[in-house]
Design a protein around this motif. Structure first.
Motif, short mmCIF file in Angstrom:
data_model
loop_
_atom_site.label_atom_id
_atom_site.label_comp_id
_atom_site.label_asym_id
_atom_site.label_seq_id
_atom_site.Cartn_x
_atom_site.Cartn_y
_atom_site.Cartn_z
N GLY A 91 -13.25 70.96 43.72
CA GLY A 91 -13.45 70.04 44.83
C GLY A 91 -14.91 69.93 45.22
N GLU A 104 -9.95 65.54 47.62
CA GLU A 104 -9.02 66.11 48.60
C GLU A 104 -7.86 66.87 47.97
N LYS A 105 -7.33 66.36 46.86
CA LYS A 105 -6.18 67.04 46.23
C LYS A 105 -6.54 68.46 45.83
N LEU A 137 -8.98 66.81 55.64
CA LEU A 137 -8.70 66.52 54.24
C LEU A 137 -8.10 65.14 54.01
N ASN A 138 -7.67 64.48 55.06
CA ASN A 138 -7.08 63.16 54.88
C ASN A 138 -8.06 62.20 54.22
N SER A 139 -7.60 61.51 53.20
CA SER A 139 -8.48 60.59 52.46
C SER A 139 -8.41 59.21 53.07
N LYS A 166 -16.14 67.92 54.47
CA LYS A 166 -15.23 68.51 53.51
C LYS A 166 -15.95 69.48 52.58
N ARG A 174 -14.94 59.00 54.46
CA ARG A 174 -14.08 60.13 54.20
C ARG A 174 -14.67 61.45 54.70
N GLU A 181 0.18 64.59 50.89
CA GLU A 181 -0.18 64.65 52.31
C GLU A 181 1.05 64.53 53.20
N ASP A 187 -1.29 61.57 45.73
CA ASP A 187 -2.08 62.21 46.79
C ASP A 187 -1.47 61.95 48.16
N LEU A 196 -8.83 70.39 47.28
CA LEU A 196 -8.96 71.21 48.49
C LEU A 196 -7.59 71.62 49.02
N TRP A 197 -6.64 70.67 48.95
CA TRP A 197 -5.27 71.01 49.35
C TRP A 197 -4.69 72.08 48.41
#
Length: 388
Positions: free
Chosen positions: A139, A118-119, A25-27, A166, A161, A83, A79, A121-122
Motif C-alpha cells: 500500500g 486502499e484494498k 480508507l474509503n476510496s 493514508k 482520496r 468496504e 473493493d 491497507l484493509w
C-alpha cells in the motif's frame, strides 16, 4: 510497551462513523456521477453513493452483487464490496473481496482513476502481523507512486482520496506492529524509527504520527519526549470542532487519553476526555478512563497534601465517572471484563476513604450500589422481566 491497564477480554466494537466522518480508507470519488452511464456502471455509481455518502452498506450490497454477477473480476466493485462487508462487520467476506481485487489489480491501476492502495491497507488490518507488513508495504509503495506527479493516474485522485493521510496511517500501522507483535525482531526499533520519521516528514503535524512517536518514546523510556509529542498532538486539534478534517477519529483520541494517563499527564488526559464526552458520552471506556485519571490525580494530591485538601473532590468526581462506566457497561452488555473489574476495585478503594453520602431517609442498606453486590448486574429491563 507498558499498558495503563491490560484487561484480557475483548470489548464490543461500536461504529462511530456518524461522529467521526468517513473512514480514512474509503476510496471516495472513485466513480463520477454520469447521467449517460451504462446500466451496469449505474449500479456501481449508485452503490458508491449509498456506501460513501449515505452510509448504507446494507443497501449497497445487493447492487454490488448484481454487478459482480456480470463483471466478476471488477476491482472497483470488489473493493466496494469489501468496504460494505467491513461496515456490516463481516470481516471474512471483506478479506475475500479485497484479496480477489488484489490478485486482479496488484498495482492498483485497473481504471483511469486507479482502484488504488486502499484494498492493501484493509488487507493489512485484517491479517496477522507478518502478513500485514507485506500488505502495508504494498500500500505504501502504491501511495508513493500516486503521489509522484509523473505517475499519478488521475490529477485529482490523490487530493480527493487523502493519500497523504493514508500514507501516514500505513506507516504508523507498520510501526505499531514492530512495537507489539514483532517487537522481538532484531531490527524492530530501527524499523519503528524509520516508519515514524517518514510519517512525520509526510505530515509533520499529524496527530496519528505524533501519538505513534509518543508510543515509541514510551517504550524507549523517554517519557519527556513522549509527553512533548502527545501535547503537540492535542494542541493540533483541541481548538477545532469535532467535524473538522484535521481532528483525529474518536478512537484515536481515546488512545491519546490512554497515553497521557500512562505518562502521568492526568489533567491533560481529562481535558481530552471531557471533549470526547461532549461529543459522545455512551462509551464505557470513556467513563472508566476519566474515573481512573481522577483517582490517580487525587492519589497524588493526597500524598502531597498529607491527607487533606483537594484529593477528596477528585475522588468524589472519580466515583461519579466510574459509576457511570458501570451503568453503561451493564446497559450496553459490554464485554471488557477488565474495565468492569478495575472500575469496581477503584470504587471499593474510594469507599474506604470517603463513605458515600446518603439521602435523607435512606438507610445504609438502601444506599448500597449494585456494583458492590455479588454476582452479575441486572438491567432494569431484566428486573421487569423477573417481576413479570
Amino acid at each position: 510497551m507498558a499498558k495503563t491497564r491490560s484487561p484480557k477480554s475483548k470489548s464490543k466494537s461500536r461504529s462511530k462513523s456518524g461522529k467521526r466522518g468517513k473512514s480514512v480508507l474509503n476510496s471516495a470519488a472513485a466513480f463520477s456521477t454520469n447521467p449517460h452511464a451504462k446500466p451496469d456502471e449505474s449500479l456501481l455509481i449508485e452503490a458508491t453513493s449509498l456506501l460513501h455518502e449515505s452510509s448504507s452498506p446494507d443497501a449497497a450490497l445487493p447492487l454490488l452483487k448484481k454487478y459482480l454477477l456480470v463483471n466478476p473480476n471488477s476491482p472497483q466493485a470488489l473493493d466496494l464490496l469489501g468496504e460494505a462487508h467491513i461496515e456490516l462487520g463481516d470481516t471474512e467476506a471483506a478479506f475475500a473481496a479485497f484479496s480477489h481485487s488484489a490478485s486482479i489489480d496488484p498495482e492498483g491501476q485497473a481504471s483511469p482513476a486507479g482502484t488504488g492502495p486502499e484494498k492493501f491497507l484493509w488487507l493489512a488490518q485484517l491479517s496477522s502481523a507478518e502478513t500485514a507488513v507485506a500488505y502495508y508495504e504494498r500500500g505504501v509503495e502504491i501511495i508513493k507512486r500516486w503521489l509522484s506527479t509523473s505517475a499519478t493516474p488521475h490529477p485529482t485522485a490523490t487530493a480527493e482520496r487523502g493519500l497523504l493521510k493514508k500514507l501516514v496511517s500505513a506507516l504508523c500501522g507498520l510501526a505499531e506492529i514492530y512495537m507489539s507483535d514483532l517487537c522481538m525482531s532484531p531490527d524492530a526499533e530501527s524499523r519503528c524509527e524509520r516508519y515514524v520519521t517518514e510519517a512525520l516528514l509526510a505530515l509533520p503535524e499529524s496527530a496519528v504520527a505524533l501519538q505513534t512517536l509518543a508510543s515509541m518514546r514510551i517504550s524507549q523510556q523517554r517519557v519527556e519526549d513522549a509527553v512533548a509529542a502527545l501535547k503537540r498532538a492535542f494542541d493540533g486539534w483541541k481548538e477545532l470542532p469535532p467535524t473538522h478534517e484535521n481532528v483525529p477519529p474518536y478512537a484515536d483520541r481515546v488512545n491519546l487519553s490512554k497515553l497521557l494517563i500512562e505518562t502521568e499527564e492526568y489533567e491533560v488526559a481529562l481535558e481530552v476526555l471531557e471533549r470526547l464526552k461532549d461529543e459522545d458520552d455512551q462509551l464505557p471506556d470513556l467513563w472508566y478512563l476519566g474515573g481512573w485519571s481522577l483517582f490517580l490525580l487525587g492519589e497524588g494530591e493526597k500524598e502531597r497534601e498529607g491527607g487533606e485538601g483537594g484529593w477528596v473532590e477528585s475522588w468524589e468526581t472519580a466515583r461519579e465517572w466510574l459509576e457511570n462506566c458501570l451503568l453503561l457497561y451493564n446497559a450496553l452488555e459490554w464485554e471488557d471484563e477488565g474495565i468492569r473489574d478495575h472500575a469496581k476495585e477503584i470504587l471499593s478503594n474510594i469507599k474506604k476513604e470517603i463513605p458515600e453520602k446518603m439521602e435523607e431517609g435512606e438507610s445504609a442498606e438502601d444506599g448500597e450500589k449494585e456494583w458492590e453486590e455479588e454476582g452479575e448486574w441486572e438491567s432494569d429491563s431484566d428486573d421487569d422481566q423477573m417481576k413479570d
